[in-house]
Design an enzyme around this catalytic site. Structure first.
Site, PDB file in Angstrom:
ATOM      1  N   HIS A 188     -46.680  -8.096 -20.376  1.00 19.13           N
ATOM      2  CA  HIS A 188     -46.198  -7.447 -21.393  1.00 19.13           C
ATOM      3  C   HIS A 188     -46.963  -6.081 -21.760  1.00 19.13           C
ATOM      4  O   HIS A 188     -47.123  -5.648 -22.718  1.00 19.13           O
ATOM      5  CB  HIS A 188     -45.891  -8.223 -22.432  1.00 19.13           C
ATOM      6  CG  HIS A 188     -44.605  -7.721 -23.233  1.00 19.13           C
ATOM      7  ND1 HIS A 188     -44.762  -6.937 -24.202  1.00 19.13           N
ATOM      8  CD2 HIS A 188     -43.231  -7.558 -22.989  1.00 19.13           C
ATOM      9  CE1 HIS A 188     -43.462  -6.494 -24.779  1.00 19.13           C
ATOM     10  NE2 HIS A 188     -42.622  -7.188 -23.937  1.00 19.13           N
ATOM     11  N   HIS A 288     -35.454  -4.181 -14.747  1.00 21.81           N
ATOM     12  CA  HIS A 288     -35.697  -4.749 -16.206  1.00 21.81           C
ATOM     13  C   HIS A 288     -34.316  -4.684 -17.077  1.00 21.81           C
ATOM     14  O   HIS A 288     -33.584  -3.635 -16.739  1.00 21.81           O
ATOM     15  CB  HIS A 288     -36.748  -3.676 -16.573  1.00 21.81           C
ATOM     16  CG  HIS A 288     -37.193  -4.052 -17.920  1.00 21.81           C
ATOM     17  ND1 HIS A 288     -36.642  -3.387 -19.234  1.00 21.81           N
ATOM     18  CD2 HIS A 288     -38.014  -5.179 -18.724  1.00 21.81           C
ATOM     19  CE1 HIS A 288     -37.370  -3.561 -20.343  1.00 21.81           C
ATOM     20  NE2 HIS A 288     -38.039  -4.835 -19.740  1.00 21.81           N
TER      21      HIS A 288
END
Length: 385
Positions: A188, A288
């Site tokens: 992340h 994504h």
């Protein structure tokens, strides 16, 4: 012949953190898009309104010319806001064209190269301690692949204790499921370069499916040192917004999986181009998608048409969606039904998703003002979320 002149652009900002776009043509055809940046929905909404003057009165058939006009027609180009607004418009135009010709979007892109797409979903949230319980639930739901955040807040150089927590979580999953479950680990962008190799040393014995965003995309040059250090596939790209961002990364040869977001990286038109670029570099595609049903459908149409697509993210049940989940605004949620870990080829015209506008109008009264949390380390310094 149906009149495809664009007559109306409407927006619906609804919980949990989504923005939907409806484009209506003079002949009555409707296309749906999902133009949003998580935490900046109102800003993207304003950008869509600004761009509307360039599309009202145009033929919805002119997808590529509209894309080029919206991207290049302003002196300043790119970035998350403009590209996300453009993404939603592009999705809606493909939806209209598919409905006009009565075919799914992937047929307009050249046809399907597969009949079903492997899916993965999130387990855990920002606290990875609950991963085992949630993984059991997702496996019971039929998933064969999951992804979790690898860490919580992490310092520039952090403790061995925190490193061990990361490996302990994936170790528990391997003990429970053996090699039958694919496990992606999302760094992340929380990890700085100095800690990545140490984390890789701890994770390698548990064979992650991939490591996502080992460093922030603005630090992609660090992948020159990270990539040759490990055999674990490296994934990145959710914070990259056009083919011009991806071309340097692909040229450097330091990525195995690209993850453009169909609501951030220029929509169906641009991500299909990015996928083709990646194919030329022998790099896989895994879009994504922590967003809603239009974004997911758009991803799937590109997946069905792209030979290098290997897995697709879904936000179903993700912790962000409390109270309003992926299927709640749809009239035909069955199109995303999971079978043996896969979603079958979408068969409906356009994007194949039928939105429930009455629910959207009700939810719009609630709206949202979602923003991501601001994290701090124990010493009070800012930490990447």
């Amino acid at each position: 012949m149906t009149d495809l002149q664009i007559e109306k652009v409407e927006l619906f900002k609804v919980p949990p953190r989504w923005l939907f776009l409806k484009i209506t043509t003079k002949g009555g055809l409707v296309g749906w898009g999902e133009p949003v940046v998580e935490g900046k929905a109102s800003t993207v909404q304003a950008c869509v309104h600004e761009l509307s003057k360039f599309i009202i009165g145009r033929s919805a058939n002119d997808i590529e010319d509209i894309w080029q006009t919206l991207y290049a027609g302003g002196f300043y180009r790119g970035g998350p806001i403009l590209m996300s607004a453009l993404s939603g418009i592009d999705q809606a135009l493909w939806d209209i064209k598919g409905k006009h010709l009565n075919v799914p979007v992937y047929e307009l892109l050249g046809g399907a190269v597969r009949q079903r797409m492997k899916m993965y979903c999130w387990i855990g949230g920002d606290d990875p301690q609950v991963v085992l319980e949630q993984a059991r639930q997702k496996v019971n739901d039929g998933y064969q692949a999951v992804k979790m955040n690898a860490t919580g807040a992490f310092g520039w150089i952090d403790s061995l204790a925190k490193v061990k927590i990361v490996s302990e979580n994936i170790r528990l999953l391997r003990e429970e499921f053996g090699d039958t479950l694919d496990i992606g680990l999302d760094f992340h962008g929380r990890i700085h370069k100095g800690m990545v190799k140490r984390l890789i040393d701890e994770l390698a014995p548990y064979y992650p499916m991939f490591i996502e965003e080992p460093v922030l995309s603005e630090n992609n040059e660090a992948l020159d040192q990270i990539y040759p250090y490990t055999s674990i596939p490296i994934a990145t790209g959710e914070r990259m917004f056009s083919r011009w961002h991806f071309k340097e990364l692909l040229h450097r040869g330091t990525v195995d999986i690209i993850q453009p977001d169909l609501s951030h990286a220029g929509g169906i038109s641009e991500v299909r181009r990015i996928a083709a670029m990646a194919e030329a570099y022998d790099v896989a595609l895994a879009p994504h998608c922590p967003l809603g049903p239009i974004a997911l459908a758009s991803c799937l149409h590109v997946d069905f048409n792209s030979i290098n697509a290997f897995i697709q993210e879904s936000s179903l049940g993700i912790h962000y969606n409390k109270g309003f989940d992926l299927l709640d605004y749809m009239n035909n949620p069955e199109v995303f039904e999971l079978k043996d870990g896969y979603v079958n080829l979408l068969k409906g015209p356009g994007l194949g998703v039928e939105m429930n506008e009455d629910k959207l109008k009700e939810a719009q009264k609630i709206g949202h003002d979602w923003s991501n949390p601001i994290w701090r380390n124990y010493d009070g310094s800012f930490a990447e979320w």
